[in-house]
Design an enzyme around this catalytic site. Structure first.
Site, short mmCIF file in Angstrom:
data_model
loop_
_atom_site.label_atom_id
_atom_site.label_comp_id
_atom_site.label_asym_id
_atom_site.label_seq_id
_atom_site.Cartn_x
_atom_site.Cartn_y
_atom_site.Cartn_z
N LYS A 91 -0.09 15.73 -10.64
CA LYS A 91 0.34 14.98 -12.16
C LYS A 91 1.10 16.16 -12.41
O LYS A 91 2.15 15.59 -12.81
CB LYS A 91 -1.06 15.05 -12.37
CG LYS A 91 -1.84 13.78 -12.04
CD LYS A 91 -1.12 12.83 -12.36
CE LYS A 91 -1.49 11.14 -11.88
NZ LYS A 91 -1.07 9.62 -11.78
N TYR B 251 -5.61 16.59 -7.04
CA TYR B 251 -5.35 15.75 -8.72
C TYR B 251 -3.89 16.20 -9.76
O TYR B 251 -3.06 15.98 -10.09
CB TYR B 251 -6.31 14.37 -9.35
CG TYR B 251 -6.30 14.05 -10.27
CD1 TYR B 251 -5.59 12.21 -9.76
CD2 TYR B 251 -6.20 13.85 -11.60
CE1 TYR B 251 -4.91 11.77 -11.15
CE2 TYR B 251 -5.72 13.01 -12.61
CZ TYR B 251 -5.57 11.77 -12.21
OH TYR B 251 -4.61 11.05 -12.88
N ASP C 275 0.93 -0.93 -0.20
CA ASP C 275 0.04 -0.06 -0.41
C ASP C 275 0.71 0.83 0.10
O ASP C 275 1.76 1.41 1.30
CB ASP C 275 -0.74 -0.42 1.23
CG ASP C 275 -2.03 1.10 1.25
OD1 ASP C 275 -1.68 2.60 0.62
OD2 ASP C 275 -2.64 0.75 1.71
N1 LIG Z 1 -8.10 6.14 -16.77
C1 LIG Z 1 -7.49 7.08 -16.88
O1 LIG Z 1 -8.57 8.25 -17.35
C2 LIG Z 1 -6.45 8.55 -16.79
C3 LIG Z 1 -6.28 9.11 -17.04
C4 LIG Z 1 -5.23 10.07 -16.42
C5 LIG Z 1 -4.12 9.34 -15.78
N2 LIG Z 1 -4.34 7.99 -15.12
C6 LIG Z 1 -3.36 7.85 -14.31
O2 LIG Z 1 -2.86 6.33 -14.87
C7 LIG Z 1 -2.89 5.88 -13.43
C8 LIG Z 1 -3.82 4.29 -13.81
O3 LIG Z 1 -4.72 4.85 -13.63
P1 LIG Z 1 -5.88 3.40 -14.31
O4 LIG Z 1 -6.97 4.23 -14.93
O5 LIG Z 1 -4.77 1.98 -14.77
O6 LIG Z 1 -6.96 3.46 -13.20
P2 LIG Z 1 -6.76 1.87 -12.17
O7 LIG Z 1 -7.73 2.49 -10.90
O8 LIG Z 1 -7.51 0.83 -12.63
O9 LIG Z 1 -5.86 1.93 -11.41
C9 LIG Z 1 -5.58 2.12 -10.34
C10 LIG Z 1 -4.24 1.16 -9.74
O10 LIG Z 1 -3.76 1.29 -8.81
C11 LIG Z 1 -3.65 1.16 -7.67
N3 LIG Z 1 -3.38 1.59 -6.11
C12 LIG Z 1 -4.71 3.33 -6.09
N4 LIG Z 1 -4.22 3.45 -5.04
C13 LIG Z 1 -2.67 2.55 -4.39
C14 LIG Z 1 -2.40 2.04 -3.33
N5 LIG Z 1 -2.62 3.15 -1.64
N6 LIG Z 1 -0.56 1.36 -3.24
C15 LIG Z 1 -1.06 1.12 -4.19
N7 LIG Z 1 -1.74 0.81 -5.11
C16 LIG Z 1 -2.90 1.43 -5.65
C17 LIG Z 1 -4.91 0.53 -7.06
O11 LIG Z 1 -5.56 -0.66 -7.07
C18 LIG Z 1 -5.17 0.52 -8.91
O12 LIG Z 1 -4.99 -1.62 -9.42
C19 LIG Z 1 -2.78 6.77 -12.81
O13 LIG Z 1 -1.86 7.03 -12.24
C20 LIG Z 1 -3.82 7.05 -12.87
O14 LIG Z 1 -4.04 8.11 -12.60
C21 LIG Z 1 -5.86 7.11 -15.87
#
Ligand SMILES: NC(=O)c1ccc[n+]([C@@H]2O[C@H](COP(=O)([O-])OP(=O)(O)OC[C@H]3O[C@@H](n4cnc5c(N)ncnc54)[C@H](O)[C@@H]3O)[C@@H](O)[C@H]2O)c1
Length: 278
Positions: A171, A167, A77
């Protein structure tokens, strides 16, 4: 490369060959992280997958094994201060070193300023910015020349939306951190870059995109007229991890269907959907 490349050197650029390399991928239980871990493994890397979601991690590692790849996982975590060092230690113990780190794990909580309390602020800044830095810090001493640090930022870093203060700060911090680390580590042969996804079809935005009106709106304001997929982002990770990106340092690559490079969001005259408002 000098500019006098041989056919053999150019041929190498056409393949992503990460045989013999070890990659750490955070957020590997889901979405972009899971696709990234699988893509790196398909390219030959041994992958240390980490996340707080153990069930999802097991699935990712099973998928990698089923495709003939090598992966181990460690559940961690990122809100816990010791997690970054524990993750890097697990990679070194499992595979003997670290060559590539992809910081993917992240959360977002959209809240009006009055409701952005210390807990919400600290969670987002810790998971999205603090932990990625400390994972990089723990990994660098193990990196040989040719090491690669990749951070997943967001289009929000350059084009923030209302209610996204924490957020967006996290970022934007990543994009700036990447430039500073790239300048510091390039002389040591370590490349540092970020990728800024646009709206990508993962559980993170699943709830909002389940509403067909919102989904259509988001697709409509994206020049490519679709959401991104985790594989779209994994493709950029593979490029940055490969020799083809040998001279790429401190870049922030937008993988967003053109969203942040155009005025289409503004011209759509649509309100950004207010999701997760608590
Ligand atoms: N999906 C989008 O539209 C989008 C857009 C821009 C940026 N992002 C970025 O992409 C990255 C991945 O996101 P995603 O879209 O795959 O989302 P997702 O929710 O599918 O995956 C995020 C993962 O991070 C893990 N996580 C969260 N908190 C945690 C913690 N405290 N310790 C360990 N693991 C933790 C979650 O368990 C999850 O598996 C993120 O950094 C997100 O900000 C996503």
């Amino acid at each position: 490369m000098s500019g006098l490349e041989t056919q053999e050197q150019l041929k190498r650029l056409t393949q992503v060959d990460l045989q013999g390399k070890t990659a750490i991928v955070t957020g590997a239980a889901s979405g972009i992280g899971a696709a990234t871990a699988r893509a790196l493994a398909l390219s030959g890397a041994a992958v240390l997958a980490t996340d707080r979601n153990e069930e999802g991690l097991r699935q990712t590692v099973e998928d990698i094994s089923a495709s003939g790849g090598r992966a181990e996982f460690v559940t961690a975590d990122l809100l816990e201060g010791g997690a970054p060092q524990a993750i890097v230690d697990a990679a070194v113990e499992a595979f003997g070193g670290v060559d590539v780190v992809v910081n993917v794990a992240g959360i977002f909580e959209a809240r009006p300023i009055e409701q952005m309390d210390e807990g919400a602020w600290d969670r987002q800044l810790t998971i999205n910015l603090r932990a990625p830095f400390f994972i990089a810090r723990a990994a660098v001493p193990h990196m040989r020349e040719g090491g690669v640090l990749i951070f997943i930022a967001s289009g929000t870093a350059v084009m923030p939306s209302p209610l996204y203060s924490a957020y967006a700060a996290s970022k934007g911090g990543i994009v700036s951190l990447v430039r500073a680390l790239a300048a510091e580590l390039a002389p040591r042969g370590i490349r540092v870059n970020s990728i800024s996804p646009g709206n990508t079809d993962t559980p993170m935005i699943g709830e909002a995109m389940a509403d067909p009106v919102v989904r259509k709106q988001v697709e409509g304001m994206t020049p490519a007229r679709r959401l991104g997929t985790p594989a779209d982002i994994a493709g950029a990770v593979l490029f940055l991890a490969s020799d083809a990106a040998d001279f790429v340092h401190g870049a922030n690559i937008a993988v967003d269907g053109g969203l942040t490079s155009s005025w289409s969001m503004v011209l759509s005259k649509q309100e950004w959907p207010e999701v997760n408002r608590t």
